[in-house]
Design an enzyme around this catalytic site. Structure first.
Site, PDB file in Angstrom:
ATOM      1  N   ASN A  16       0.838  -1.214   0.000  1.00 53.92           N
ATOM      2  CA  ASN A  16       0.000   0.000   0.000  1.00 53.92           C
ATOM      3  C   ASN A  16       0.868   1.259   0.000  1.00 53.92           C
ATOM      4  O   ASN A  16       0.520   2.252  -0.639  1.00 53.92           O
ATOM      5  CB  ASN A  16      -0.948   0.006   1.209  1.00 53.92           C
ATOM      6  N   MET A  88       1.287  -2.474  12.576  1.00 54.03           N
ATOM      7  CA  MET A  88       0.752  -3.490  13.498  1.00 54.03           C
ATOM      8  C   MET A  88       0.771  -3.076  14.965  1.00 54.03           C
ATOM      9  O   MET A  88       0.723  -3.922  15.849  1.00 54.03           O
ATOM     10  CB  MET A  88       1.523  -4.811  13.320  1.00 54.03           C
ATOM     11  N   LYS A  89       0.874  -1.781  15.202  1.00 53.21           N
ATOM     12  CA  LYS A  89       0.856  -1.317  16.595  1.00 53.21           C
ATOM     13  C   LYS A  89      -0.338  -0.403  16.830  1.00 53.21           C
ATOM     14  O   LYS A  89      -0.805   0.253  15.895  1.00 53.21           O
ATOM     15  CB  LYS A  89       2.147  -0.545  16.914  1.00 53.21           C
ATOM     16  N   ILE A  90      -0.773  -0.364  18.075  1.00 52.29           N
ATOM     17  CA  ILE A  90      -1.903   0.499  18.432  1.00 52.29           C
ATOM     18  C   ILE A  90      -1.409   1.942  18.587  1.00 52.29           C
ATOM     19  O   ILE A  90      -0.343   2.180  19.153  1.00 52.29           O
ATOM     20  CB  ILE A  90      -2.518   0.034  19.783  1.00 52.29           C
ATOM     21  N   ASN A 105      -6.659   4.634   8.520  1.00 52.80           N
ATOM     22  CA  ASN A 105      -6.144   3.259   8.488  1.00 52.80           C
ATOM     23  C   ASN A 105      -6.875   2.481   7.406  1.00 52.80           C
ATOM     24  O   ASN A 105      -8.041   2.746   7.119  1.00 52.80           O
ATOM     25  CB  ASN A 105      -6.402   2.594   9.850  1.00 52.80           C
ATOM     26  N   HIS A 107      -8.134  -1.362   6.470  1.00 55.00           N
ATOM     27  CA  HIS A 107      -8.360  -2.657   7.116  1.00 55.00           C
ATOM     28  C   HIS A 107      -8.960  -3.633   6.095  1.00 55.00           C
ATOM     29  O   HIS A 107      -9.872  -3.272   5.357  1.00 55.00           O
ATOM     30  CB  HIS A 107      -9.304  -2.473   8.307  1.00 55.00           C
TER      31      HIS A 107
HETATM   32  C1  GRF Z   1      -3.237  -4.669   4.231  1.00 56.10           C
HETATM   33  O1  GRF Z   1      -3.989  -5.759   3.811  1.00 56.10           O
HETATM   34  C2  GRF Z   1      -4.026  -3.797   5.170  1.00 56.10           C
HETATM   35  O2  GRF Z   1      -5.397  -3.886   4.985  1.00 56.10           O
HETATM   36  C3  GRF Z   1      -3.679  -4.325   6.518  1.00 56.10           C
HETATM   37  O3  GRF Z   1      -2.354  -4.763   6.424  1.00 56.10           O
HETATM   38  C4  GRF Z   1      -2.052  -5.103   5.077  1.00 56.10           C
HETATM   39  C5  GRF Z   1      -0.789  -4.394   4.713  1.00 56.10           C
HETATM   40  O4  GRF Z   1      -0.282  -4.814   3.483  1.00 56.10           O
HETATM   41  N1  GRF Z   1      -3.905  -3.352   7.532  1.00 56.10           N
HETATM   42  P1  GRF Z   1       0.950  -4.057   2.832  1.00 56.10           P
HETATM   43  O5  GRF Z   1       2.054  -4.013   3.879  1.00 56.10           O
HETATM   44  O6  GRF Z   1       0.508  -2.687   2.443  1.00 56.10           O
HETATM   45  O7  GRF Z   1       1.339  -4.897   1.655  1.00 56.10           O
END
Ligand code: GRF
Length: 187
Positions: A16, A88-90, A105, A107
């Site tokens: 992303n 991956m952190k809050i 964010n 999701h």
């Molecule tokens: C994505 O699927 C997003 O929805 C989730 O974590 C993933 C991250 O993928 N929160 P990347 O690191 O952008 O490839």
């Protein structure tokens, strides 16, 4: 057009992040990516930041000082928007309040369904007929802020975790940029 400065937070692959960097090259896209924050030195996504000469800030979220360090950088670089892209952190309430600007964010589910981790497993286990992705504002509760955009697809009998992940991510690459455009449309 004057672009707003954005910071992307990652922990892993960064597909992303890569997509947003590419989109930001477009003159009409409302943001530029001016900083990448990662809690993981080995995050693959860091190579996209390096390749594009975007400054990187590596942090240790266990260290209380990290939060102040990030807030300082954000302030100094006049960052207007934080995009969490697989971070991956809050985000702490203190951080939310101190930053005081928008944090969004992405999701991999149709929120409010399947908050948290192991989304694709949950989707299959629950025998959902459709799934997708959501871009939302970040608030104090996990994956619960106001929804900015959602995209969905229907699940086939032949789909498994891998194919659902692939299809979801393909939608994410449309949804994240669209949400950012939507945020700044009336600015
Ligand atoms: C994505 O699927 C997003 O929805 C989730 O974590 C993933 C991250 O993928 N929160 P990347 O690191 O952008 O490839």
């Amino acid at each position: 057009m004057v672009k707003k400065k954005a910071c992307i937070f990652i922990s892993g692959t960064g597909s992303n992040l890569k997509n947003l960097i590419n989109k930001s090259r477009d003159y009409t896209f409302p943001i530029s990516v001016n900083l990448v924050v990662s809690n993981n030195l080995k995050a693959y996504g860091l190579k996209y930041a390096k390749k594009n000469s975007i400054p990187i800030l590596l942090i240790n979220p266990m260290n209380k000082l990290s939060e102040n360090l990030i807030l300082n950088e954000l302030k100094n670089r006049k960052i207007h928007l934080i995009c969490l892209a697989g971070y991956m952190k809050i985000i702490s309430t203190r951080f939310l309040n101190q930053f005081g600007k928008k944090i969004i964010n992405i999701h991999p589910s149709l929120l409010p369904k399947f908050k948290g981790l192991d989304t694709f497993q949950k989707v299959l286990k629950n025998k959902e007929v459709a799934t997708g992705c959501t871009v939302h504002y970040v608030n104090k509760k996990l994956d619960s802020g106001k929804i900015i955009s959602q995209k969905k697809f229907f699940i086939n009998k032949s789909d498994d975790e891998n194919s659902i992940k692939r299809k979801t991510q393909k939608l994410e690459y449309k949804s994240f940029p669209e949400a950012i455009i939507k945020i700044y449309r009336n600015y």
